[in-house]
Design an enzyme around this catalytic site. Structure first.
Site, PDB file in Angstrom:
ATOM      1  CE1 TYR A   3       5.239  28.607 -53.310  1.00 13.04           C
ATOM      2  CE2 TYR A   3       2.989  28.868 -54.101  1.00 13.04           C
ATOM      3  CZ  TYR A   3       4.139  28.121 -54.011  1.00 13.04           C
ATOM      4  OH  TYR A   3       4.213  26.888 -54.626  1.00 13.04           O
ATOM      5  CD  GLU A  18       2.660  21.355 -54.244  1.00 17.42           C
ATOM      6  OE1 GLU A  18       1.441  21.108 -54.065  1.00 17.42           O
ATOM      7  OE2 GLU A  18       3.077  22.494 -54.526  1.00 17.42           O
ATOM      8  CD1 TRP A  44       0.590  27.513 -51.601  1.00 16.54           C
ATOM      9  CD2 TRP A  44       1.116  25.379 -51.247  1.00 16.54           C
ATOM     10  NE1 TRP A  44       1.960  27.412 -51.559  1.00 16.54           N
ATOM     11  CE2 TRP A  44       2.311  26.099 -51.340  1.00 16.54           C
ATOM     12  CE3 TRP A  44       1.190  24.007 -51.021  1.00 16.54           C
ATOM     13  CZ2 TRP A  44       3.562  25.539 -51.213  1.00 16.54           C
ATOM     14  CZ3 TRP A  44       2.442  23.418 -50.895  1.00 16.54           C
ATOM     15  CH2 TRP A  44       3.607  24.185 -50.989  1.00 16.54           C
TER      16      TRP A  44
END
Length: 190
Positions: free
Chosen positions: A20, A42, A50
């Site tokens: 990522y 988000e 995350w």
């Protein structure tokens, strides 16, 4: 906190996180559907790491019809109930409701001849205008641009898009470049 030269800004040691970081984070994202997905993820990340969202990304895509706003906008209370029972996603009612409301806001925006892409990218900071941050302490959580983006999105009917979430989306979607100066991504550019 200083970064070790050659170490990623984040994600070292986890192949999913490394991929990522190396291939997506900070790479420009365009298109209403793609930005809607990133904005939604988000929002779900808010208050969490995350990596938690990243590990559930495919579950989110399945649960939210691959983030097709026309489909998600039609979700009703039975869909909310289904989503609240789905262990493949983060089960937060407020975030689920915001994702549905944001699909509706996106469709309304498009009916008015506007686009999420145009709104997002009108708040971009050109990469050439920014010196890579030296440490994490140099990376803001909120900027005037993210505050303005959040305000514009809220005015258009979007929810769960405060200045901090907007800035995280700006970072993820390449509107700003917050790779640390010692990051391999930055070092590869020089």
């Amino acid at each position: 906190m200083e970064s070790t030269p050659g170490a990623r800004c984040f994600g070292d040691g986890d192949p999913l996180y490394e991929r990522y970081h190396d291939e997506e984070w900070g790479v420009p994202v365009h298109g209403d559907r793609a930005l809607y997905e990133r904005m939604s993820l988000e929002a779900f990340q808010s208050g969490l790491a995350w990596i938690t969202v990243l590990r559930k990304r495919e579950g989110f895509r399945a649960a939210f019809a691959d983030f097709d706003p026309a489909v998600v906008a039609e979700y009703d209370e039975s869909d909310v109930h289904r989503l609240m029972s789905d262990a493949g996603i983060i089960r937060n009612r407020a975030k689920i409701l915001a994702t549905i409301a944001n699909a509706r806001a996106l469709l309304a925006l498009q009916r008015d001849g506007r686009s999420l892409d145009t709104i997002f990218w009108s708040h971009a900071t050109p990469v050439a205008d920014r010196v890579p941050p030296a440490t994490y302490a140099d990376v803001p959580a909120v900027t005037p641009a993210s505050t303005a983006l959040a305000k514009e999105l809220k005015k258009a009917g979007f929810r769960f898009v405060g200045p901090t979430t907007a800035y995280a989306a700006m970072q993820a979607c390449g509107l700003v470049d917050d790779h640390l100066a010692t990051c391999p991504v930055v070092l590869a550019r020089t």
